[in-house]
Design an enzyme around this catalytic site. Structure first.
Site, PDB file in Angstrom:
ATOM      1  CD  GLU A  17       5.654  46.520 -95.368  1.00  0.00           C
ATOM      2  OE1 GLU A  17       5.262  47.238 -96.316  1.00  0.00           O
ATOM      3  OE2 GLU A  17       6.211  46.984 -94.355  1.00  0.00           O
TER       4      GLU A  17
ATOM      5  CG  PHE B 189       3.224  54.179 -82.939  1.00  0.00           C
ATOM      6  CD1 PHE B 189       2.790  55.128 -83.862  1.00  0.00           C
ATOM      7  CD2 PHE B 189       4.429  53.540 -83.167  1.00  0.00           C
ATOM      8  CE1 PHE B 189       3.540  55.431 -84.972  1.00  0.00           C
ATOM      9  CE2 PHE B 189       5.196  53.845 -84.278  1.00  0.00           C
ATOM     10  CZ  PHE B 189       4.747  54.793 -85.188  1.00  0.00           C
ATOM     11  CD  GLN B 190       4.525  51.533 -86.849  1.00  0.00           C
ATOM     12  OE1 GLN B 190       5.272  50.690 -86.402  1.00  0.00           O
ATOM     13  NE2 GLN B 190       4.813  52.243 -87.946  1.00  0.00           N
TER      14      GLN B 190
ATOM     15  CE  LYS C 120       9.423  45.431 -79.192  1.00  0.00           C
ATOM     16  NZ  LYS C 120       9.916  46.688 -79.720  1.00  0.00           N
TER      17      LYS C 120
ATOM     18  CG  MET D 121      -8.439  43.622-119.975  1.00  0.00           C
ATOM     19  SD  MET D 121      -8.739  42.844-121.560  1.00  0.00           S
ATOM     20  CE  MET D 121      -7.846  41.306-121.363  1.00  0.00           C
TER      21      MET D 121
HETATM   22  C1  LIG Z   1      -4.592  46.447-108.593  1.00  0.00           C
HETATM   23  C2  LIG Z   1      -5.494  46.517-109.756  1.00  0.00           C
HETATM   24  N1  LIG Z   1      -6.082  47.696-110.082  1.00  0.00           N
HETATM   25  C3  LIG Z   1      -6.896  47.768-111.154  1.00  0.00           C
HETATM   26  C4  LIG Z   1      -7.146  46.678-111.920  1.00  0.00           C
HETATM   27  C5  LIG Z   1      -8.081  46.768-113.120  1.00  0.00           C
HETATM   28  N2  LIG Z   1      -7.370  46.458-114.368  1.00  0.00           N
HETATM   29  C6  LIG Z   1      -7.425  45.235-114.944  1.00  0.00           C
HETATM   30  S1  LIG Z   1      -6.492  45.124-116.306  1.00  0.00           S
HETATM   31  C7  LIG Z   1      -5.997  46.723-116.162  1.00  0.00           C
HETATM   32  C8  LIG Z   1      -5.062  47.323-117.168  1.00  0.00           C
HETATM   33  C9  LIG Z   1      -3.723  46.747-117.100  1.00  0.00           C
HETATM   34  O1  LIG Z   1      -2.861  47.549-117.856  1.00  0.00           O
HETATM   35  P1  LIG Z   1      -1.399  47.128-118.185  1.00  0.00           P
HETATM   36  O2  LIG Z   1      -0.719  46.655-116.977  1.00  0.00           O
HETATM   37  O3  LIG Z   1      -0.733  48.212-118.932  1.00  0.00           O
HETATM   38  O4  LIG Z   1      -1.578  45.835-119.086  1.00  0.00           O
HETATM   39  P2  LIG Z   1      -2.206  45.626-120.543  1.00  0.00           P
HETATM   40  O5  LIG Z   1      -3.635  45.310-120.371  1.00  0.00           O
HETATM   41  O6  LIG Z   1      -1.972  46.873-121.324  1.00  0.00           O
HETATM   42  O7  LIG Z   1      -1.433  44.457-121.060  1.00  0.00           O
HETATM   43  C10 LIG Z   1      -6.586  47.328-115.068  1.00  0.00           C
HETATM   44  C11 LIG Z   1      -6.413  48.725-114.685  1.00  0.00           C
HETATM   45  C12 LIG Z   1      -6.532  45.475-111.528  1.00  0.00           C
HETATM   46  N3  LIG Z   1      -6.730  44.336-112.182  1.00  0.00           N
HETATM   47  N4  LIG Z   1      -5.703  45.427-110.468  1.00  0.00           N
END
Ligand SMILES: Cc1ncc(C[n+]2csc(CCOP(=O)(O)OP(=O)(O)O)c2C)c(N)n1
Lengths: 567, 161
Positions: free
Chosen positions: A49, A111-112, A161, A475
């Site tokens: 979803e 439920f749900q 529902k 990052m």
């Molecule tokens: C749902 C979610 N969880 C955690 C983060 C924290 N976060 C920001 S950037 C990042 C790393 C992203 O890694 P990747 O997708 O491999 O991209 P890259 O930076 O290597 O291009 C994380 C964990 C986030 N932004 N969103």
């Protein structure tokens, strides 16, 4: 005419000219799905979803129309929350329909059952629990109206529902909705003030944001900039609202903005900010933001004004109407920028740009992620709609892809939701099947909603995934490198699936690219295939996004990275 | 900027969760509600909420803007800077203990407090007034030993119209 709730729902969707729904069925929405079975409205069955909401959000961002999704009660509804919060932070018009247990069971922990209106109250523009079939039609109409009007945003409609099964007399023409929103008209006095400020300014700068795209004001903004030779910078959400290839464009400002954009902000004496909210990623330390400037802020939402940055001249109004009025005022009063001062200012900016251009070093046998993005621009001539995931992939896209048109850069700016890009790209491609659509992804993010490859394969939604695979949560790793002495705590993603095999298992074309010399050819090949394609680009593992404003620093104090990178 | 108590009058559509929206919006953004009173107006579908919050002008403006964003909010007005009348009410029970009994009766007479229940064991008083009057009454009631008390939020009405 007597109709059932589920029939009224579909009638109202037709009224709203909804042609496409992203959804996932379940017990509480069986009646609605039974109606959909007979309906002309197309339904895309996602695999989670969250994907449905991001897809509806992508649809909305690409077209400016309201995106729609439909899910069941309980877990179906709670799975939408991240998607809704993402849309809410970026003011995206979507309507989310959730199933609910019968009104007679609400409050019983049936439920749900979940109190989804309670859960989403803080992350929707508005939400509704429809308590009787009599109020259904008006509520739906109101939901669409609220989603798209004023400052847009997500609206959730919870459908018990028994309300879907109940019957009532239906006459769409009689539906009245209340008017909740007053669009403010810009006051002539304020336009005169802007005129005065422009007359006195030696170093004016325009700053464009998501509100310019949402308000369809890109044309007016461009006219203002070009006619009066005012340089333009923009926020992440504003990319595309001014042509990225125009010489007046300075690139993005903020944490990973260009050096010359940040220097321009720091040295301008007049900042005209349109449709922005001065997020902390944009301003650096607030005290040192645009320290020499008078700030004019144009925004539709009074709550965006004077929240983070205190401005000299707030103008509350629709961005398009306000810019139009401003253009007219300037023309009528024959505003002519002081030639010499303006040339000097543009010259100064050019020097900053020359001193620290946006650059990277593609040599050797390892692919640089920035090179992939630049090559993507070259191969597509920029004629492509780009979504991103979150992290370095997102920032490099913002830096190195030149967006010329609004609604072509689609990214989770406010919430920064990993897993956004793929389902959003699916939504975009469904809305605009004639367009090439690319998700620029990281290997971490792509795994968050990778199940949507099945959706793409099932309906042959030919999105292209450009996976910048660095084997890290890049990052976060960058911050660990810079601020935690390279202690890479839980950011190594070397343990990963074979993305090519995984793509193929889903029925998607998989490609692996490991050498710089193969990049262009691979991209050309992928775009020639009328199928979803995942390209696994093995890129340099420890590349950092530069330049960078370190947290707690001002925009004028950028970390430029190593010399080697700059030359 | 000076911090002070502001009285904010909010007209809203009388929807089931409008109060939750208002409280949630302000709570979620880190603003405090000092007092709150809610009731319907002459039109059944419209309610009036009067809340007070302490802050400087900039903070109060942000509160107003946040409230204004809510779909069910019709209007928001800061009554602090317009001429308006204010009232609060307290119901106070004083136990008629042998040592305090006479003192209490005298105080009730002297202050002309309104007695709404009186029996051998206790009295319940109704105190109505603006904030200053209530504070004064509280100061006088304190030494008599307040057994129980309920105070309403502040209500206010502007003088114009
Ligand atoms: C749902 C979610 N969880 C955690 C983060 C924290 N976060 C920001 S950037 C990042 C790393 C992203 O890694 P990747 O997708 O491999 O991209 P890259 O930076 O290597 O291009 C994380 C964990 C986030 N932004 N969103």
């Amino acid at each position: 005419m007597k109709l059932k709730g589920s029939q009224i729902l579909l009638k109202m969707l037709e009224e709203e000219k909804v042609d496409l729904i992203f959804g996932y069925p379940g017990g509480a929405v069986l009646d609605i799905y039974d109606q959909l079975y007979k309906s002309k409205i197309k339904h895309i069955l996602v695999r989670h979803e969250q994907g449905a909401v991001h897809a509806a959000d992508g649809y909305a961002r690409a077209t400016g129309r309201v995106g729609v999704c439909l899910v069941t009660s309980g877990p179906g509804a709670t799975n939408t929350v991240t998607g809704i919060a993402t849309a809410n932070m970026d003011s995206i018009p979507i309507v989310v329909f959730t199933g609910q247990v019968p009104t007679t069971l609400i409050g019983n922990d049936a439920f749900q059952e979940s109190d989804i209106t309670g859960i989403t109250r803080p992350c929707t523009k508005h939400n509704f629990l429809v308590r009787s079939v009599e109020e259904l039609a008006a509520t739906i109409k109101e939901a669409f109206h609220i989603a798209r009007s004023g400052r847009p945003g997500p609206v959730l409609v919870d459908l018990p529902k028994n309300v879907m099964a109940a019957e009532t007399e239906f006459a769409p023409a009689d539906i009245k909705i209340r008017n909740y929103d007053v669009a403010h008209k810009p006051v002539p006095k304020k336009l005169a003030q802007v005129f005065e400020m422009l007359n006195h300014a030696k170093r004016p700068l325009l700053m464009t944001g998501g509100g310019v795209i949402l308000g369809r004001a890109a044309g007016e903004l461009s006219e203002l900039a070009r006619k009066y030779k005012i340089p333009v910078t923009g926020t992440l959400m504003g990319l595309g609202s001014f042509p990225g290839t125009d010489p007046l464009w300075l690139g993005m400002l903020g944490m990973h903005g260009t050096y010359h954009a940040n220097m321009a902000v720091s040295h301008c004496d007049l900042l005209i900010a349109v449709g922005v909210r001065f997020d902390d990623r944009v301003t650096g330390t607030i005290e040192t933001f645009a320290p020499n400037a008078q700030i004019v802020q144009i925004d539709i939402d009074p709550s965006s004004i004077n929240r983070n940055v205190v401005v000299e001249l707030p103008i509350i109004g629709e961005t398009k109407a306000t810019l139009k009025d401003l253009l007219q005022f300037l023309a009528e009063h024959k505003y002519i920028p002081a030639q010499e001062a303006r040339q000097e200012w543009l010259g100064e900016i050019a020097l900053w740009k020359e001193k620290v251009p946006l650059t990277y070093c593609q040599n050797g046998e390892i692919i640089k992620p920035q090179y992939v993005i630049e090559t993507l621009h070259k191969v597509t001539n920029g004629d492509v709609i780009v979504t991103t995931e979150v992290g370095q992939n997102q920032m490099w896209t913002a830096q190195f892809f030149k967006f010329d048109k609004p609604n072509t850069f689609i990214t989770s700016g406010g919430l920064g939701t990993m897993g956004y890009g793929l389902p959003a790209a699916i939504g975009v491609k469904c809305a605009l099947p004639g367009k090439q659509v690319v998700d620029i992804a990281g290997d971490g993010s792509i795994q968050m909603n990778i199940q949507e490859l099945a959706t793409a394969a099932q309906y042959n939604i030919a999105v292209k995934v450009v996976l910048l695979n660095n084997g890290f949560l890049g990052m976060v790793r960058q911050w660990q490198e810079l601020f935690y002495e390279k202690r890479y705590s839980h950011t190594d993603m070397t343990y990963a699936p074979d993305f090519v095999k995984l793509a193929e298992a889903f029925g998607v074309v998989g490609m692996r690219i490991t050498k710089p010399g193969e990049v262009e050819e691979a991209l050309r090949k992928a775009f020639a295939i009328d199928k979803p394609v995942l390209m696994d680009f093995r890129v340099s593992r420890e590349e950092c996004v530069y330049p960078m404003v370190r947290p707690g620093e001002s925009l004028a104090d950028m970390d430029l990275g190593t010399r080697e990178m700059i030359n | 900027m000076e911090k002070k108590e502001h009285i904010i009058s909010i007209l809203v559509y009388n929807k089931p969760d409008v109060l939750a929206r208002i409280a949630g919006t302000l709570g979620g953004k880190g603003y405090n509600i000092e007092s709150l009173s809610v009731n319907t107006t002459t039109q059944y579908e419209i309610s009036k909420i009067v809340m007070t919050s302490i802050g400087n002008q900039a903070t109060i403006s942000r509160i107003e803007n946040q409230l204004q964003r809510l779909v069910d909010v019709i209007s928001v007005e800061d009554l602090t800077n317009v001429e308006s009348v204010h009232r609060e009410m307290a119901l106070v029970r004083l136990n008629l203990t042998p040592d305090k009994k006479d003192q209490i009766k005298k105080a009730v007479d002297d202050n002309q407090w309104k007695v709404i229940v009186s029996n051998d064991n206790y009295v319940i008083l109704e105190i109505t007034g603006d904030k200053a009057q209530l504070d004064l009454a509280m100061a006088r009631l304190e030494p008599l030993g307040i057994a129980d008390i309920t105070r309403t939020g502040l209500v206010a009405l502007e003088l114009k119209n």
